[in-house]
Design an enzyme around this catalytic site. Sequence first.
Site, PDB file in Angstrom:
ATOM      1  N   ARG A   1      80.875  38.342 128.614  1.00  0.00           N
ATOM      2  CA  ARG A   1      79.980  37.266 128.121  1.00  0.00           C
ATOM      3  C   ARG A   1      79.727  37.691 126.510  1.00  0.00           C
ATOM      4  NH1 ARG A   1      74.641  37.668 130.390  1.00  0.00           N
ATOM      5  NH2 ARG A   1      74.268  36.749 128.450  1.00  0.00           N
TER       6      ARG A   1
ATOM      7  N   CYS B   1      70.933  37.842 131.025  1.00  0.00           N
ATOM      8  CA  CYS B   1      71.035  39.188 131.820  1.00  0.00           C
ATOM      9  C   CYS B   1      69.702  39.361 132.495  1.00  0.00           C
ATOM     10  CB  CYS B   1      71.119  40.415 130.958  1.00  0.00           C
ATOM     11  SG  CYS B   1      72.988  40.350 130.207  1.00  0.00           S
TER      12      CYS B   1
ATOM     13  N   ASP C   1      68.986  46.264 122.216  1.00  0.00           N
ATOM     14  CA  ASP C   1      70.273  45.945 122.985  1.00  0.00           C
ATOM     15  C   ASP C   1      71.285  47.191 122.724  1.00  0.00           C
ATOM     16  OD1 ASP C   1      69.374  43.441 123.422  1.00  0.00           O
ATOM     17  OD2 ASP C   1      70.396  42.542 121.651  1.00  0.00           O
TER      18      ASP C   1
ATOM     19  N   ARG D   1      61.675  37.492 131.967  1.00  0.00           N
ATOM     20  CA  ARG D   1      62.042  36.678 130.675  1.00  0.00           C
ATOM     21  C   ARG D   1      61.353  35.251 130.392  1.00  0.00           C
ATOM     22  NH1 ARG D   1      68.196  37.972 129.292  1.00  0.00           N
ATOM     23  NH2 ARG D   1      67.461  37.600 126.970  1.00  0.00           N
TER      24      ARG D   1
ATOM     25  N   ARG E   1      71.447  32.584 128.767  1.00  0.00           N
ATOM     26  CA  ARG E   1      70.035  32.502 128.165  1.00  0.00           C
ATOM     27  C   ARG E   1      69.901  31.369 127.270  1.00  0.00           C
ATOM     28  NH1 ARG E   1      65.651  33.923 130.310  1.00  0.00           N
ATOM     29  NH2 ARG E   1      64.140  34.080 128.937  1.00  0.00           N
TER      30      ARG E   1
ATOM     31  N   LYS F   1      77.108  37.504 118.556  1.00  0.00           N
ATOM     32  CA  LYS F   1      76.853  36.516 119.708  1.00  0.00           C
ATOM     33  C   LYS F   1      75.251  35.853 119.659  1.00  0.00           C
ATOM     34  CE  LYS F   1      74.835  38.421 123.684  1.00  0.00           C
ATOM     35  NZ  LYS F   1      73.743  37.842 124.354  1.00  0.00           N
ATOM     36  N   ASN F   2      74.152  36.788 119.119  1.00  0.00           N
ATOM     37  CA  ASN F   2      73.085  35.970 119.437  1.00  0.00           C
ATOM     38  C   ASN F   2      72.893  35.087 118.105  1.00  0.00           C
ATOM     39  OD1 ASN F   2      72.603  37.263 121.669  1.00  0.00           O
ATOM     40  ND2 ASN F   2      71.373  38.861 120.658  1.00  0.00           N
TER      41      ASN F   2
ATOM     42  N   ILE G   1      59.228  32.082 129.246  1.00  0.00           N
ATOM     43  CA  ILE G   1      59.564  31.120 127.853  1.00  0.00           C
ATOM     44  C   ILE G   1      58.182  30.438 127.441  1.00  0.00           C
ATOM     45  CG2 ILE G   1      62.045  30.637 128.278  1.00  0.00           C
ATOM     46  CD1 ILE G   1      61.563  28.109 129.540  1.00  0.00           C
ATOM     47  N   ASP G   2      57.106  30.927 127.774  1.00  0.00           N
ATOM     48  CA  ASP G   2      55.818  30.352 127.547  1.00  0.00           C
ATOM     49  C   ASP G   2      55.587  30.273 126.187  1.00  0.00           C
ATOM     50  OD1 ASP G   2      55.840  33.074 127.680  1.00  0.00           O
ATOM     51  OD2 ASP G   2      53.688  33.277 127.669  1.00  0.00           O
TER      52      ASP G   2
HETATM   53  N1  EPU Z   1      58.479  36.859 125.870  1.00  0.00           N
HETATM   54  C1  EPU Z   1      57.653  36.345 126.578  1.00  0.00           C
HETATM   55  N2  EPU Z   1      57.410  34.698 126.384  1.00  0.00           N
HETATM   56  C2  EPU Z   1      58.240  34.109 125.401  1.00  0.00           C
HETATM   57  C3  EPU Z   1      59.431  34.702 124.930  1.00  0.00           C
HETATM   58  C4  EPU Z   1      59.582  36.100 125.217  1.00  0.00           C
HETATM   59  O1  EPU Z   1      56.791  36.829 127.139  1.00  0.00           O
HETATM   60  O2  EPU Z   1      58.119  32.864 125.706  1.00  0.00           O
HETATM   61  C5  EPU Z   1      58.673  38.230 125.975  1.00  0.00           C
HETATM   62  C6  EPU Z   1      60.226  38.441 126.756  1.00  0.00           C
HETATM   63  O3  EPU Z   1      59.948  38.578 128.093  1.00  0.00           O
HETATM   64  C7  EPU Z   1      60.633  39.997 126.202  1.00  0.00           C
HETATM   65  C8  EPU Z   1      60.235  39.806 124.715  1.00  0.00           C
HETATM   66  O4  EPU Z   1      59.090  38.875 124.683  1.00  0.00           O
HETATM   67  O5  EPU Z   1      60.004  40.772 126.825  1.00  0.00           O
HETATM   68  C9  EPU Z   1      61.095  39.564 123.801  1.00  0.00           C
HETATM   69  O6  EPU Z   1      61.954  38.377 124.266  1.00  0.00           O
HETATM   70  P1  EPU Z   1      62.543  37.426 123.101  1.00  0.00           P
HETATM   71  O7  EPU Z   1      62.212  36.074 123.147  1.00  0.00           O
HETATM   72  O8  EPU Z   1      62.643  38.380 121.591  1.00  0.00           O
HETATM   73  O9  EPU Z   1      64.022  37.877 123.468  1.00  0.00           O
HETATM   74  P2  EPU Z   1      65.277  36.564 123.880  1.00  0.00           P
HETATM   75  O10 EPU Z   1      65.094  35.385 122.718  1.00  0.00           O
HETATM   76  O11 EPU Z   1      65.033  36.192 125.135  1.00  0.00           O
HETATM   77  C10 EPU Z   1      67.040  37.722 122.268  1.00  0.00           C
HETATM   78  C11 EPU Z   1      68.413  38.189 122.709  1.00  0.00           C
HETATM   79  C12 EPU Z   1      68.376  39.323 123.519  1.00  0.00           C
HETATM   80  C13 EPU Z   1      67.899  40.584 122.962  1.00  0.00           C
HETATM   81  C14 EPU Z   1      66.251  39.878 122.218  1.00  0.00           C
HETATM   82  C15 EPU Z   1      65.595  40.949 121.718  1.00  0.00           C
HETATM   83  C16 EPU Z   1      69.638  36.088 122.565  1.00  0.00           C
HETATM   84  C17 EPU Z   1      70.234  34.951 123.346  1.00  0.00           C
HETATM   85  N3  EPU Z   1      69.049  36.995 123.233  1.00  0.00           N
HETATM   86  O12 EPU Z   1      66.454  37.509 123.625  1.00  0.00           O
HETATM   87  O13 EPU Z   1      69.714  39.944 123.843  1.00  0.00           O
HETATM   88  O14 EPU Z   1      67.360  41.628 123.657  1.00  0.00           O
HETATM   89  O15 EPU Z   1      66.452  38.601 121.699  1.00  0.00           O
HETATM   90  O16 EPU Z   1      66.128  41.564 120.257  1.00  0.00           O
HETATM   91  O17 EPU Z   1      69.379  36.013 121.516  1.00  0.00           O
HETATM   92  C18 EPU Z   1      71.654  40.846 124.579  1.00  0.00           C
HETATM   93  O18 EPU Z   1      72.249  40.363 123.590  1.00  0.00           O
HETATM   94  O19 EPU Z   1      71.895  41.585 125.353  1.00  0.00           O
HETATM   95  C19 EPU Z   1      70.102  40.199 124.793  1.00  0.00           C
HETATM   96  C20 EPU Z   1      69.534  40.667 125.909  1.00  0.00           C
END
Ligand code: EPU
Length: 417
Positions: free
Chosen positions: A396, A116, A304, A121, A92, A22-23, A123-124
């Site tokens: 999803r 989720c 995950d 979460r 997301r 998925k990711n 995106i800064d």
């Molecule tokens: N974070 C920030 N600022 C940012 C980006 C991230 O503070 O700009 C923090 C987040 O709040 C979080 C941590 O960094 O606490 C990790 O976030 P990351 O950006 O790595 O996660 P993501 O890209 O939002 C993806 C997967 C998630 C998975 C994580 C970690 C996708 C669409 N989602 O999320 O998948 O948990 O990486 O491996 O690829 C799932 O599949 O159930 C899922 C949540």
Amino acid sequence: MRKIVINGGHKLSGIIPISGAKNSAVALLPASILCDEETTIYNVPDISDKNALIEILKLLKVEITQQDSEININPHNLENTVISEQYSTKLRASYYFMGALLGKEKSVTISFPGGCDIGQRKIDLHLKGFESLGATIKEINGEYHIEANELKGCDIYLDIASVGATINIMLASTKAKGITHIYNAAKEPEIVNVATFLNNMGAKVSGAGTSVITIEGVKYLHKAMIEVIPDRIEAGTYLILGAMLGENLTISNIIEEHLAALISKMKEMQIPLINKSNKIQISSSKNYKTINITTLPYPGFPTDLAQPMTVLLTQCQGISILDETLYTNRMGHIVYLKNMGAKITIKNQSAIIEGPTNLYGTTVKASDLRAGASLILAGLIAKGTTTILNIEHILRGYEKIIEKLQNVGADIKIIEE
Ligand code: EPU
């Protein structure tokens, strides 16, 4: 309303084939629009997150042809339309259109992404990366207007090794002028899959899978193809299930290296695994040892899989502790596991699990994707009938989960009421 109904206690044998990740798929689909010609993505899982991304591609007037798990994408007539919250909040990964459209069109207008509810979460880091490349960003009522006259390669250091930020910066810098370095990049296999896709198009991305990624900007991206890697989280979910109910259950089409953290924890628990090429056979046993787990970015134990793992820990002899370090709200399933008979205490972001306990079927709610998966596992080992509500979260991210489980002997179905 759709519900999942499970009659627990059936042993599982046969083969569960693992689908595309998925990711990875949710990043490869937006990445495809960077290409100046058409691309083909193979092994795309049939999950609702994919459908939501295809809706966005269609909104942007990208031509899509789908045949089974193969998707052909032609961005020839791309229109850089506003991606409103009606589209962006469905998942997301809509945020990958930020990097892809900025990289291709030098501008994008998109609302905040969904996904989720597992904690804050932000995106800064994505946005800081775009700014470093030369973009200006205005946020008006949750809508991001990001644009640049020119994107210029630069050095970007990520405060957190974020998967999303790493991929988004890679997408935005693929066609930038000059060289970009991403320091403290995330190392997840899905990032390597995306980098390979970009390189197949003629991009110059090196170091993906390590903590420093270098992107040398190119002007043109040509026709290419990519295969989505196997879903390590889906594989891990079924391996955990196999440890509780397997009778020579085989999980096939896996990349074992991507599951190293889980496999090592399973060995520590003394769970017998038979590794064959690209598959693992697993049978359930009793008296598994307790373990402690801390979730970490790859190659650490994946967040995950923490929720599915709590179910297995309810079956171990003694106390196990699971520390969730990535998200502040990833314990939404615990209240329901407790209603089913589990002995679990939550302290801050840790779950203290005392086993072994019998679980009993009842009505539960999936609060997010992996919480939902863990409730399916709980229902399958429970005595009696478990009814799961809010199942859209589960659909999803797990392709054909009901059919795959039925095929190995589970009594599970979806009912519509
Ligand atoms: N974070 C920030 N600022 C940012 C980006 C991230 O503070 O700009 C923090 C987040 O709040 C979080 C941590 O960094 O606490 C990790 O976030 P990351 O950006 O790595 O996660 P993501 O890209 O939002 C993806 C997967 C998630 C998975 C994580 C970690 C996708 C669409 N989602 O999320 O998948 O948990 O990486 O491996 O690829 C799932 O599949 O159930 C899922 C949540």
